[in-house]
Write an enzyme that holds these catalytic residues in place. Structure first.
Site: not given
Length: 549
Positions: A291, A302, A316
């Protein structure tokens, strides 16, 4: 059809039938109709069922079954569980700052929180709690005794404990205070110039704690930073956003959420000035990182802002909010999926498209998409965060787990500390061969029998051989294997010495130096930290992994 099946079917219909209706009036009619069906069904079952039924238990079964059909994170929290739910989400509760554990039929103090009443008031790790406020713990369940320890801030509480070396029980008096569980239980230097931050939760102030740690480590001369998210199950999304902001400039997209309701379609950007956008960063993850942990790791990946080291994360990609219900209960409900800056949703299980039997499968590889990081590296969605540097997971042997779970590791550590009053240096402490042999001798009269995975497999094979009429033919080989396993078990404490010794050293160090001691004692065994440290020292390799020109 049994009453349980009727309840499950009714709840499932009530939850899902509205999806097939287009107009709001049709939808509301179906909701009202199914609620009425459930109410009348419940009354009939309650009145006519052959045995007495517990209405609370029956309805709870129905609610849990209905929500389980959605996903594991949408949960009903009844009034008597709300306080524990708040503790998990806020990291705060009223108590004295002591952590206890059941070992056999004993309730033992296994950790004290630095600076709180339990430590100040003289409680010690290893104390066995026998009474709380003159109530004998042997007459209470684990849950009941845990509730007695907690309570309203400012109220008194007394503990009567058995202490190693004391002739009679010791009574200690405390006053409950607000206990705040740290999101960052430890930060410090690993090596001369690499800072290490362990982040275990994302409750309020997580970003503040990481900021304090990062600034402090830079002041101590840190030229690189390791952020350890292993085993971190997540928490507040906004804290994840603010933590990435420490390493990214203002105005960068961190995460997007998309749900059925337009109000849940949100973009979260960094809003503050960062602490450092240049310091090399390594993020440690494993299959227990979920999460909010994956938001931090995925976002830094990224933007090519840090190298991810470890195992693939949990996967998740769902967002939950809590809603108040009647009678002081609450609902935790999944409202959206989240997406990293490249557009990845890392959710690994597809709860939207269940199989016919109700089971859930992973997102198939054919549906996974590729994305490009800021520097053009390829990353994927639909399966957690893939590390840039993969490390092997070291699963403790069953024997080691049994020794820990039955309390033998803890009890030997308590006796060691009782006999050695001089504290050890956790970073350099190691049990000598003679001291480990003392542990082996100490274990000789202890019952720690267990069945290994190999023994389970052998048992299953033997059963199949019996069914297939091959047992008589194979018996000599099966007996030979069984005898070999039994022979190895005689030397198992030596065979698995390294991992048992590691746990003993961590436990002993934590008795002397609390949580900090146990963490530092484990550094020398931690291959992930070693690889991350080596990588941060190797600038060309670090830049190559991140495709930095």
């Amino acid at each position: 059809m049994t009453k349980k099946k009727i309840l499950l079917l009714t709840f499932f219909i009530g939850a899902c039938v509205a999806l097939s209706f287009t107009s709001p009036s049709e939808r509301y009619f179906e909701i009202a109709k199914n609620l009425d069906i459930f109410a009348t069904l419940f009354k009939e079952v309650n009145a006519l069922y052959v045995d007495e039924v517990n209405p609370n238990k029956l309805v709870r079964t129905g609610i849990d079954a209905m929500l389980t059909s959605l996903d594991p994170y949408t949960n009903y929290i009844p009034e008597d569980e709300v306080e524990d739910f708040r503790t998990i989400n806020t990291g705060q509760y009223g108590g004295i700052g002591a952590i206890t554990r059941e070992i056999g039929n004993r309730t033992v103090v296994t950790m004290l929180m630095q600076g709180y009443g339990a430590q100040r008031g003289g409680l010690r790790i290893g104390d066995e709690v026998v009474k709380i406020d003159d109530i004998d713990l042997s007459k209470l369940s684990r849950e009941e005794s845990g509730q007695l320890m907690k309570g309203q801030v400012g109220t008194p509480v007394s503990l009567t404990v058995k202490r190693l070396g004391a002739e009679k029980p010791v009574r200690l008096e405390f006053k409950r205070e607000k206990i705040k569980l740290n999101n960052v239980p430890y930060f410090g230097m690993v090596g001369k110039d690499i800072g290490y931050i362990q982040l275990t939760d994302f409750t309020p102030d997580a970003a503040k704690e990481v900021r304090i740690a990062l600034v402090s480590l830079k002041e101590q001369g840190a030229k690189g930073a390791i952020l350890d998210l292993r085993g971190n199950p997540g928490g507040l999304l906004i804290e994840a956003v603010n933590i990435t902001n420490l390493f990214l400039p203002k105005g960068k997209l961190v995460v997007s959420t998309k749900g059925k309701i337009p109000e849940n379609n949100l973009n979260y950007e960094t809003l503050n000035a960062p602490v450092d956008t240049e310091i090399p960063v390594s993020v440690l993850i494993n299959r227990g990182s979920a999460s909010a942990s994956e938001i931090v790791a995925g976002t830094l990946q990224d933007y090519d802002r840090g190298v991810i080291v470890g195992e693939k994360s949990y996967g998740k990609g769902l967002v939950q909010v809590s809603r108040p219900l009647s009678y002081n209960s609450q609902l935790k409900v999944t409202t959206a999926k989240y997406y990293t800056p490249t557009g990845r949703c890392i959710q690994v299980l597809d709860y939207t498209h269940r199989r016919e039997d109700g089971s859930v499968g992973s997102i198939p590889d054919s549906l996974k998409r590729t994305f490009k990081t800021a520097n053009g590296r390829v990353v994927y969605d639909g399966g957690g965060i893939d590390p840039d540097v993969k490390t092997e997971a070291h699963e403790a042997h069953v024997l080691t787990q049994v020794l820990f779970e039955k309390g033998f590791i803890f009890d030997f550590a308590a006796q060691y500390v009782f006999k050695h009053s001089e504290p050890v240096d956790p970073k350099t402490f190691t049990l000598s061969s003679d001291e480990y042999q003392q542990f082996v001798v100490w274990m000789k009269d202890k019952n720690y029998s267990y069945k290994s995975y190999l023994e389970y497999q052998l048992q299953q094979f033997t059963e199949e051989a019996n069914k297939e009429k091959y047992y008589t033919e194979l018996k000599p080989q099966l007996d030979q294997i069984q005898n070999r396993i039994a022979e190895n078990k005689k030397n198992e404490l030596s065979l698995y010495k390294d991992e048992i010794k590691m746990l003993l050293e961590e436990e002993i160090a934590s008795h002397y130096h609390l949580e900090k001691g146990g963490i530092e004692a484990g550094f020398k065994y931690d291959d992930d930290i070693r690889q991350a440290t080596d990588l941060l020292h190797n600038t060309p390799q670090y830049k190559k992994l991140l495709n930095i020109q």
